[in-house]
Design a protein around this motif. Structure first.
Motif, PDB file in Angstrom:
ATOM      1  N   ASP A 202      -3.484   9.907  -4.108  1.00 49.91           N
ATOM      2  CA  ASP A 202      -3.907   8.608  -4.636  1.00 49.91           C
ATOM      3  C   ASP A 202      -3.292   7.480  -3.827  1.00 49.91           C
ATOM      4  OD1 ASP A 202      -5.291   9.837  -6.732  1.00 49.91           O
ATOM      5  OD2 ASP A 202      -3.529   9.800  -8.035  1.00 49.91           O
ATOM      6  N   MET A 203      -4.122   6.503  -3.487  1.00 52.66           N
ATOM      7  CA  MET A 203      -3.649   5.311  -2.797  1.00 52.66           C
ATOM      8  C   MET A 203      -3.608   4.158  -3.788  1.00 52.66           C
ATOM      9  SD  MET A 203      -5.217   3.161   0.398  1.00 52.66           S
ATOM     10  CE  MET A 203      -4.407   4.108   1.677  1.00 52.66           C
TER      11      MET A 203
ATOM     12  N   THR B 251      -9.599   4.324   4.256  1.00 47.62           N
ATOM     13  CA  THR B 251      -9.773   5.769   4.351  1.00 47.62           C
ATOM     14  C   THR B 251      -8.860   6.380   5.418  1.00 47.62           C
ATOM     15  OG1 THR B 251     -11.694   5.540   5.797  1.00 47.62           O
ATOM     16  CG2 THR B 251     -12.114   5.805   3.432  1.00 47.62           C
TER      17      THR B 251
ATOM     18  N   TRP C 201      -8.725   7.706  -3.179  1.00 49.04           N
ATOM     19  CA  TRP C 201      -8.122   9.022  -3.327  1.00 49.04           C
ATOM     20  C   TRP C 201      -8.824  10.038  -2.439  1.00 49.04           C
ATOM     21  CZ3 TRP C 201     -10.981   6.518  -6.978  1.00 49.04           C
ATOM     22  CH2 TRP C 201     -12.215   7.075  -7.315  1.00 49.04           C
TER      23      TRP C 201
ATOM     24  N   VAL D  65       0.691   5.757  -0.793  1.00 52.73           N
ATOM     25  CA  VAL D  65      -0.109   6.953  -1.067  1.00 52.73           C
ATOM     26  C   VAL D  65       0.833   8.003  -1.642  1.00 52.73           C
ATOM     27  CG1 VAL D  65      -1.566   8.771  -0.102  1.00 52.73           C
ATOM     28  CG2 VAL D  65      -1.704   6.446   0.824  1.00 52.73           C
TER      29      VAL D  65
ATOM     30  N   THR E  80     -13.429  12.167  -0.540  1.00 55.91           N
ATOM     31  CA  THR E  80     -12.648  10.949  -0.325  1.00 55.91           C
ATOM     32  C   THR E  80     -13.423   9.780  -0.909  1.00 55.91           C
ATOM     33  OG1 THR E  80     -11.741  11.845   1.723  1.00 55.91           O
ATOM     34  CG2 THR E  80     -11.576   9.463   1.416  1.00 55.91           C
TER      35      THR E  80
ATOM     36  N   GLN F 105       0.842  -1.198   0.000  1.00 55.26           N
ATOM     37  CA  GLN F 105       0.000   0.000   0.000  1.00 55.26           C
ATOM     38  C   GLN F 105       0.877   1.248   0.000  1.00 55.26           C
ATOM     39  OE1 GLN F 105      -3.175   0.047   2.974  1.00 55.26           O
ATOM     40  NE2 GLN F 105      -2.310   1.953   3.725  1.00 55.26           N
TER      41      GLN F 105
ATOM     42  N   LEU G 248      -5.234   6.830   4.220  1.00 52.53           N
ATOM     43  CA  LEU G 248      -5.261   7.777   3.105  1.00 52.53           C
ATOM     44  C   LEU G 248      -5.406   9.203   3.620  1.00 52.53           C
ATOM     45  CD1 LEU G 248      -5.420   8.375   0.060  1.00 52.53           C
ATOM     46  CD2 LEU G 248      -7.819   7.698   0.142  1.00 52.53           C
TER      47      LEU G 248
END
Length: 109
Positions: free
Chosen positions: A14-15, A51, A24, A4, A39, A2, A54
């Motif tokens: 952006d993730m 979330t 995002w 970001v 989001t 993962q 992010l």
């Protein structure tokens, strides 16, 4: 894995998970403020709790850049309420606008 990344060309954080876009935070920069507008998490990634990391990355970036945050997105407001160390990012003259909103914001922006 993962990750970001700030994507200033599209005004988004952006993730990516294993190279695939997972979500995002859309934003707008106005002077010395970043307006966090929206989001989203893409289908197939909803149940992974993405979330929080992010939003945290976006807020940490604003802190690092020393710019104010206007959390128009209810998910960002909710995250900031649950992590009050980020509330100081809201400019003093603008804090009443966001603190007066309902404590039970919607689950999505």
């Amino acid at each position: 894995m993962q990750t970001v990344h700030d994507n200033p060309a599209d005004s988004e954080f952006d993730m990516y998970i294993d190279g695939e876009i997972a979500g995002w935070v859309r934003y707008r920069v106005e002077g010395s403020e970043i307006w966090m507008l929206y989001t989203a998490v893409t289908r197939g990634f909803h149940d992974r709790g993405l979330t929080d990391p992010l939003i945290q990355t976006a807020l940490d970036d604003a802190h690092r850049r020393r710019i104010g945050v206007l959390p128009f997105c209810p998910l960002v407001r909710q995250y900031m309420r649950l992590h009050p160390q980020y509330l100081g990012l809201i400019p003093v003259g603008r804090s009443a606008l966001f603190r007066s909103r309902r404590q039970t914001d919607a689950a999505a922006c």
